[in-house]
Design an enzyme around this catalytic site. Structure first.
Site, PDB file in Angstrom:
ATOM      1  N   CYS A 101      -0.490   4.103   2.580  1.00 28.09           N
ATOM      2  CA  CYS A 101      -0.423   3.915   4.034  1.00 28.09           C
ATOM      3  C   CYS A 101      -0.106   2.447   4.346  1.00 28.09           C
ATOM      4  O   CYS A 101       1.026   2.022   4.168  1.00 28.09           O
ATOM      5  CB  CYS A 101      -1.699   4.385   4.707  1.00 28.09           C
ATOM      6  SG  CYS A 101      -3.234   3.909   3.899  1.00 28.09           S
ATOM      7  N   SER A 102      -1.080   1.669   4.774  1.00 33.77           N
ATOM      8  CA  SER A 102      -0.757   0.291   5.133  1.00 33.77           C
ATOM      9  C   SER A 102      -1.960  -0.628   4.930  1.00 33.77           C
ATOM     10  O   SER A 102      -2.157  -1.561   5.695  1.00 33.77           O
ATOM     11  CB  SER A 102      -0.292   0.235   6.587  1.00 33.77           C
ATOM     12  OG  SER A 102      -1.304   0.795   7.410  1.00 33.77           O
ATOM     13  N   CYS A 103      -2.769  -0.377   3.917  1.00 35.01           N
ATOM     14  CA  CYS A 103      -3.945  -1.208   3.660  1.00 35.01           C
ATOM     15  C   CYS A 103      -3.509  -2.666   3.461  1.00 35.01           C
ATOM     16  O   CYS A 103      -2.533  -2.933   2.769  1.00 35.01           O
ATOM     17  CB  CYS A 103      -4.697  -0.699   2.434  1.00 35.01           C
ATOM     18  SG  CYS A 103      -5.337   0.969   2.690  1.00 35.01           S
ATOM     19  N   CYS A 147       0.899  -1.155   0.000  1.00 32.01           N
ATOM     20  CA  CYS A 147       0.000   0.000   0.000  1.00 32.01           C
ATOM     21  C   CYS A 147       0.930   1.196   0.000  1.00 32.01           C
ATOM     22  O   CYS A 147       1.588   1.461   0.998  1.00 32.01           O
ATOM     23  CB  CYS A 147      -0.917   0.037   1.224  1.00 32.01           C
ATOM     24  SG  CYS A 147      -1.835   1.592   1.296  1.00 32.01           S
TER      25      CYS A 147
END
Ligand code: FE
Length: 199
Positions: free
Chosen positions: A105-107, A102
């Site tokens: 961000c950090s999906c 991602c």
């Protein structure tokens, strides 16, 4: 301000503030939040993704449904939940190797992989894997993908959470589901590592 420039401390402070607000407004109780954290730290993890992978390895019809609609197929195995509403499974083949990231961000698909590892959230990984995937694989993860295999990097978002269906290792014909499950690593479902070899 983007998350890339926020320090861990700032993020922790924001999370704490949000948590206090949810409790204060009666949206959630402290116990409910603790329980949620406990679930994702101890109960939901890559072992669930491995279960899905093994089912796909051993049941071609399930595999087809998984590729078609991962979220629905996972529900058949009782696997669903937060951050898993729109999952897409990418199938590795002899000619294509998939990797997820991602960049924003950090999906990450929580219901099948649990919470993302720290390196997945690291700006360094997020930037480098899209630019030089083969280099990151070999230098950071010690994992080499053959030159004859196309590497595809998939950028997840809150609308689309990708993960990888690794190839079933050769020499595992007739293995039990339990034996096969042992071979599926978290990193193989992110695309940055191999499944364990049959031995
Ligand atoms: Fe994200």
């Amino acid at each position: 301000m983007s998350t890339t420039t926020r320090s861990q401390e700032e993020i922790a402070a924001r999370v704490k503030a949000l948590e206090s607000l949810l409790i204060e407004q009666g949206v959630m109780t402290a116990q409910a939040i603790d329980r949620l954290v406990e679930i994702y730290e101890t109960e939901v993890g890559p072992q669930l993704g491995a279960k899905v992978v093994v089912k796909a390895w051993t049941d071609p019809e399930f595999r087809a449904r998984l590729i078609e609609d991962a979220t629905e197929a996972c529900k058949e195995l009782g696997i669903s939940g937060l951050q898993g509403e729109d999952m897409v499974v990418l199938e590795n083949t002899d000619t294509v190797h998939n990797i997820i990231v991602c960049t924003l961000c950090s999906c990450y698909p929580w219901p099948v992989l649990g919470l993302p590892p720290n390196w997945y959230k690291d700006p360094q990984y997020r930037a480098a894997i899209t630019r030089e995937p083969r280099k990151v694989l070999s230098e950071t993860f010690g994992f080499t993908v053959g030159d004859d295999v196309e590497v595809r990097v998939w950028d997840s978002s809150s609308e689309m959470r990708y993960w990888v269906l690794p190839q079933r290792p050769v020499g595992t014909e007739g293995w039990s589901e339990e034996q096969l499950t042992e071979l599926v690593t978290r990193d193989s479902m992110i695309g940055v590592g191999p499944v364990k070899a049959a031995s």
